[in-house]
Every structure is written in C-alpha cells, then in structure tokens.
Design a protein around this motif. Structure first.
Motif, PDB file in Angstrom:
ATOM      1  N   GLY A  52       0.789  -1.229   0.000  1.00  0.00           N
ATOM      2  CA  GLY A  52       0.000   0.000   0.000  1.00  0.00           C
ATOM      3  C   GLY A  52       0.819   1.276   0.000  1.00  0.00           C
ATOM      4  O   GLY A  52       0.269   2.370   0.126  1.00  0.00           O
ATOM      5  N   ARG A  53       2.133   1.179  -0.165  1.00  0.00           N
ATOM      6  CA  ARG A  53       2.978   2.372  -0.215  1.00  0.00           C
ATOM      7  C   ARG A  53       2.978   2.958  -1.628  1.00  0.00           C
ATOM      8  O   ARG A  53       3.124   2.228  -2.601  1.00  0.00           O
ATOM      9  N   MET A  54       2.822   4.255  -1.698  1.00  0.00           N
ATOM     10  CA  MET A  54       2.870   4.941  -2.992  1.00  0.00           C
ATOM     11  C   MET A  54       4.274   4.814  -3.577  1.00  0.00           C
ATOM     12  O   MET A  54       5.268   5.081  -2.895  1.00  0.00           O
ATOM     13  N   VAL A  55       4.345   4.414  -4.842  1.00  0.00           N
ATOM     14  CA  VAL A  55       5.641   4.353  -5.522  1.00  0.00           C
ATOM     15  C   VAL A  55       5.687   5.282  -6.730  1.00  0.00           C
ATOM     16  O   VAL A  55       6.754   5.527  -7.276  1.00  0.00           O
ATOM     17  N   TYR A  56       4.512   5.810  -7.124  1.00  0.00           N
ATOM     18  CA  TYR A  56       4.472   6.726  -8.269  1.00  0.00           C
ATOM     19  C   TYR A  56       3.193   7.558  -8.212  1.00  0.00           C
ATOM     20  O   TYR A  56       2.131   7.039  -7.877  1.00  0.00           O
ATOM     21  N   VAL A  57       3.320   8.839  -8.531  1.00  0.00           N
ATOM     22  CA  VAL A  57       2.167   9.701  -8.797  1.00  0.00           C
ATOM     23  C   VAL A  57       2.539  10.583  -9.987  1.00  0.00           C
ATOM     24  O   VAL A  57       3.692  10.980 -10.138  1.00  0.00           O
ATOM     25  N   ASN A  58       1.552  10.868 -10.843  1.00  0.00           N
ATOM     26  CA  ASN A  58       1.843  11.704 -12.006  1.00  0.00           C
ATOM     27  C   ASN A  58       1.691  13.188 -11.666  1.00  0.00           C
ATOM     28  O   ASN A  58       1.307  13.560 -10.549  1.00  0.00           O
ATOM     29  N   GLN A  59       1.997  14.043 -12.637  1.00  0.00           N
ATOM     30  CA  GLN A  59       1.931  15.492 -12.405  1.00  0.00           C
ATOM     31  C   GLN A  59       0.523  15.965 -12.094  1.00  0.00           C
ATOM     32  O   GLN A  59       0.342  16.863 -11.272  1.00  0.00           O
ATOM     33  N   ALA A  60      -0.493  15.392 -12.724  1.00  0.00           N
ATOM     34  CA  ALA A  60      -1.869  15.796 -12.440  1.00  0.00           C
ATOM     35  C   ALA A  60      -2.193  15.533 -10.973  1.00  0.00           C
ATOM     36  O   ALA A  60      -2.894  16.318 -10.334  1.00  0.00           O
ATOM     37  N   TYR A  61      -1.662  14.451 -10.425  1.00  0.00           N
ATOM     38  CA  TYR A  61      -1.883  14.103  -9.019  1.00  0.00           C
ATOM     39  C   TYR A  61      -1.253  15.152  -8.109  1.00  0.00           C
ATOM     40  O   TYR A  61      -1.894  15.657  -7.181  1.00  0.00           O
ATOM     41  N   THR A  62       0.006  15.483  -8.373  1.00  0.00           N
ATOM     42  CA  THR A  62       0.689  16.458  -7.519  1.00  0.00           C
ATOM     43  C   THR A  62       0.075  17.848  -7.675  1.00  0.00           C
ATOM     44  O   THR A  62      -0.014  18.593  -6.701  1.00  0.00           O
ATOM     45  N   THR A  63      -0.382  18.186  -8.866  1.00  0.00           N
ATOM     46  CA  THR A  63      -1.023  19.482  -9.090  1.00  0.00           C
ATOM     47  C   THR A  63      -2.335  19.565  -8.316  1.00  0.00           C
ATOM     48  O   THR A  63      -2.607  20.554  -7.627  1.00  0.00           O
ATOM     49  N   LYS A  64      -3.174  18.523  -8.415  1.00  0.00           N
ATOM     50  CA  LYS A  64      -4.476  18.530  -7.745  1.00  0.00           C
ATOM     51  C   LYS A  64      -4.324  18.626  -6.228  1.00  0.00           C
ATOM     52  O   LYS A  64      -5.107  19.288  -5.564  1.00  0.00           O
ATOM     53  N   PHE A  65      -3.300  17.969  -5.691  1.00  0.00           N
ATOM     54  CA  PHE A  65      -3.113  17.974  -4.248  1.00  0.00           C
ATOM     55  C   PHE A  65      -2.082  19.003  -3.785  1.00  0.00           C
ATOM     56  O   PHE A  65      -1.675  19.011  -2.617  1.00  0.00           O
ATOM     57  N   GLU A  66      -1.684  19.866  -4.705  1.00  0.00           N
ATOM     58  CA  GLU A  66      -0.851  21.039  -4.413  1.00  0.00           C
ATOM     59  C   GLU A  66       0.409  20.716  -3.621  1.00  0.00           C
ATOM     60  O   GLU A  66       0.750  21.394  -2.650  1.00  0.00           O
ATOM     61  N   THR A  67       1.110  19.675  -4.045  1.00  0.00           N
ATOM     62  CA  THR A  67       2.368  19.318  -3.387  1.00  0.00           C
ATOM     63  C   THR A  67       3.248  18.584  -4.392  1.00  0.00           C
ATOM     64  O   THR A  67       2.868  18.408  -5.543  1.00  0.00           O
ATOM     65  N   ASN A  68       4.416  18.169  -3.957  1.00  0.00           N
ATOM     66  CA  ASN A  68       5.328  17.491  -4.876  1.00  0.00           C
ATOM     67  C   ASN A  68       5.276  15.974  -4.708  1.00  0.00           C
ATOM     68  O   ASN A  68       4.681  15.465  -3.768  1.00  0.00           O
ATOM     69  N   GLU A  69       5.917  15.301  -5.616  1.00  0.00           N
ATOM     70  CA  GLU A  69       5.929  13.839  -5.635  1.00  0.00           C
ATOM     71  C   GLU A  69       6.500  13.259  -4.335  1.00  0.00           C
ATOM     72  O   GLU A  69       5.988  12.263  -3.812  1.00  0.00           O
ATOM     73  N   ALA A  70       7.523  13.890  -3.803  1.00  0.00           N
ATOM     74  CA  ALA A  70       8.180  13.392  -2.592  1.00  0.00           C
ATOM     75  C   ALA A  70       7.214  13.328  -1.403  1.00  0.00           C
ATOM     76  O   ALA A  70       7.403  12.503  -0.503  1.00  0.00           O
ATOM     77  N   HIS A  71       6.181  14.150  -1.396  1.00  0.00           N
ATOM     78  CA  HIS A  71       5.190  14.126  -0.321  1.00  0.00           C
ATOM     79  C   HIS A  71       4.457  12.779  -0.267  1.00  0.00           C
ATOM     80  O   HIS A  71       4.062  12.338   0.807  1.00  0.00           O
ATOM     81  N   PHE A  72       4.289  12.138  -1.431  1.00  0.00           N
ATOM     82  CA  PHE A  72       3.518  10.890  -1.513  1.00  0.00           C
ATOM     83  C   PHE A  72       4.375   9.628  -1.500  1.00  0.00           C
ATOM     84  O   PHE A  72       3.961   8.617  -0.927  1.00  0.00           O
ATOM     85  N   ILE A  73       5.523   9.666  -2.148  1.00  0.00           N
ATOM     86  CA  ILE A  73       6.307   8.454  -2.370  1.00  0.00           C
ATOM     87  C   ILE A  73       6.751   7.823  -1.044  1.00  0.00           C
ATOM     88  O   ILE A  73       7.287   8.486  -0.168  1.00  0.00           O
ATOM     89  N   GLY A  74       6.488   6.508  -0.949  1.00  0.00           N
ATOM     90  CA  GLY A  74       6.872   5.739   0.229  1.00  0.00           C
ATOM     91  C   GLY A  74       5.862   5.777   1.360  1.00  0.00           C
ATOM     92  O   GLY A  74       6.060   5.125   2.384  1.00  0.00           O
ATOM     93  N   LYS A  75       4.766   6.510   1.180  1.00  0.00           N
ATOM     94  CA  LYS A  75       3.793   6.652   2.255  1.00  0.00           C
ATOM     95  C   LYS A  75       2.573   5.756   2.053  1.00  0.00           C
ATOM     96  O   LYS A  75       2.167   5.478   0.934  1.00  0.00           O
ATOM     97  N   LEU A  76       1.998   5.364   3.179  1.00  0.00           N
ATOM     98  CA  LEU A  76       0.758   4.597   3.209  1.00  0.00           C
ATOM     99  C   LEU A  76      -0.424   5.565   3.237  1.00  0.00           C
ATOM    100  O   LEU A  76      -0.277   6.738   3.615  1.00  0.00           O
ATOM    101  N   ASP A  77      -1.615   5.064   2.884  1.00  0.00           N
ATOM    102  CA  ASP A  77      -2.819   5.901   2.912  1.00  0.00           C
ATOM    103  C   ASP A  77      -3.025   6.553   4.275  1.00  0.00           C
ATOM    104  O   ASP A  77      -3.437   7.708   4.356  1.00  0.00           O
ATOM    105  N   HIS A  78      -2.733   5.822   5.352  1.00  0.00           N
ATOM    106  CA  HIS A  78      -2.944   6.359   6.700  1.00  0.00           C
ATOM    107  C   HIS A  78      -1.978   7.495   7.046  1.00  0.00           C
ATOM    108  O   HIS A  78      -2.205   8.226   8.003  1.00  0.00           O
ATOM    109  N   GLU A  79      -0.925   7.639   6.257  1.00  0.00           N
ATOM    110  CA  GLU A  79      -0.005   8.762   6.442  1.00  0.00           C
ATOM    111  C   GLU A  79      -0.412   9.966   5.586  1.00  0.00           C
ATOM    112  O   GLU A  79       0.134  11.049   5.765  1.00  0.00           O
ATOM    113  N   LEU A  80      -1.357   9.759   4.692  1.00  0.00           N
ATOM    114  CA  LEU A  80      -1.733  10.813   3.747  1.00  0.00           C
ATOM    115  C   LEU A  80      -3.142  11.362   3.954  1.00  0.00           C
ATOM    116  O   LEU A  80      -3.400  12.519   3.640  1.00  0.00           O
ATOM    117  N   TRP A  81      -4.050  10.527   4.434  1.00  0.00           N
ATOM    118  CA  TRP A  81      -5.464  10.900   4.489  1.00  0.00           C
ATOM    119  C   TRP A  81      -6.027  10.697   5.890  1.00  0.00           C
ATOM    120  O   TRP A  81      -5.482   9.924   6.678  1.00  0.00           O
TER     121      TRP A  81
END
Length: 162
Positions: A52-81
């Motif tokens: 369940g760890r994020m290993v990739y997000v595209n630019q549309a994802y980072t744009t919609k959530f107003e942050t960079n790729e590093a914010h998501f990579i390696g994190k579980l849903d419970h660390e993000l939401w």
C-alpha cells in the motif's frame, strides 16, 4: 616480465558491453515514454506496492493535491489521508489485490482545501518483470460534474412544478 625487465607477454580480459548499453538505453527510453504519457493525461495516476505504499504519482496528481511527488512516495494511505478515508481506500486496494481483478468505484477524498471531493477511480493489479505485485490507479474528479447534474435536476424539478 623477464628477469631483465623485458615484457614477455600481456594477459587481459575484454568484455563487450554493447548489449548492456543497448538494454540500458531501451530502459531509459521506456521510462521516459511512460512518464511523458502519464504526465500528459488529464487524469490523476498513481501506483502503490503490495503493502500500500505509494511508488508513483503523475503530475496531475501532484497538481491537484498542491504538493510534490516526494510528499507521496513511500507513504501509506494512513499517512496521507484522514483515518476513515484511508480505511476505505485500503479496503478497496486489498479487494483488487486479493482478487487480482480491476475495479471501478467512486471514492471520497479531501483536497488540501479540506473539501471532500467525489472521484471516479479505476484500480487494477499488475506485476513487474520481477513478479512483484502492484496496484495502479487512474482517477477523475467528479465533483463539479455532480454539482452541475444536481443543479440541473433541481432546476428541472422547479420547472415541472411551476
């Protein structure tokens, strides 16, 4: 070397790295094609590993959530939401991975402004060349569309009752 210091012979090893270099170039080209494709589609895209760890997000994802790729990579849903959102997301992910079948569903996830938005999500399992299992996802924000449909429905009801 001879006792007088003269060279008698030379021993060496040569390795042809052409095939390695070609494979490396093909891998880089494939990665660049994938990233170009994913970063030009209007949908949000993500990949998670089997845990369940994020290993990739595209630019549309980072744009919609107003942050960079590093914010998501390696994190579980419970660390993000929020916990209730993360629980629902992980339950759906597990269903896809347990059944090894794609699904389409609506999920409700907040954006950075705190607004809970409705998303159409297609989740699908896949394996990499090493046989590891991943979960991919393509996501579209339905919120504005739903709001327009609701407004149209209310307008039609008012028109019928006037």
């Amino acid at each position: 070397l001879h006792s007088d210091g003269a060279t008698i012979g030379i021993t060496g090893t040569a390795t042809d790295v052409t095939r390695y270099k070609e494979t490396e170039a093909a891998l880089i080209a494939s990665r660049k094609r994938f990233e170009a494709f994913m970063n030009h589609i209007p949908a949000l895209g993500f990949v998670k590993d089997a845990d369940g760890r994020m290993v990739y997000v595209n630019q549309a994802y980072t744009t919609k959530f107003e942050t960079n790729e590093a914010h998501f990579i390696g994190k579980l849903d419970h660390e993000l939401w929020p916990a209730e959102v993360a629980d629902r997301l992980r339950d759906a992910d597990r269903r896809v991975l347990d059944e090894m079948k794609p699904i389409e569903l609506h999920e409700v996830v907040p954006t950075p402004d705190g607004v809970y938005r409705e998303w159409w999500v297609a989740k699908f399992p896949f394996r990499d060349a090493a046989g590891r299992i991943f979960l991919g996802g393509i996501v579209l924000d339905l919120t504005e569309r739903k709001q327009l449909e609701d407004a149209l429905r209310r307008s039609e009801q008012r028109h019928r009752h006037s």
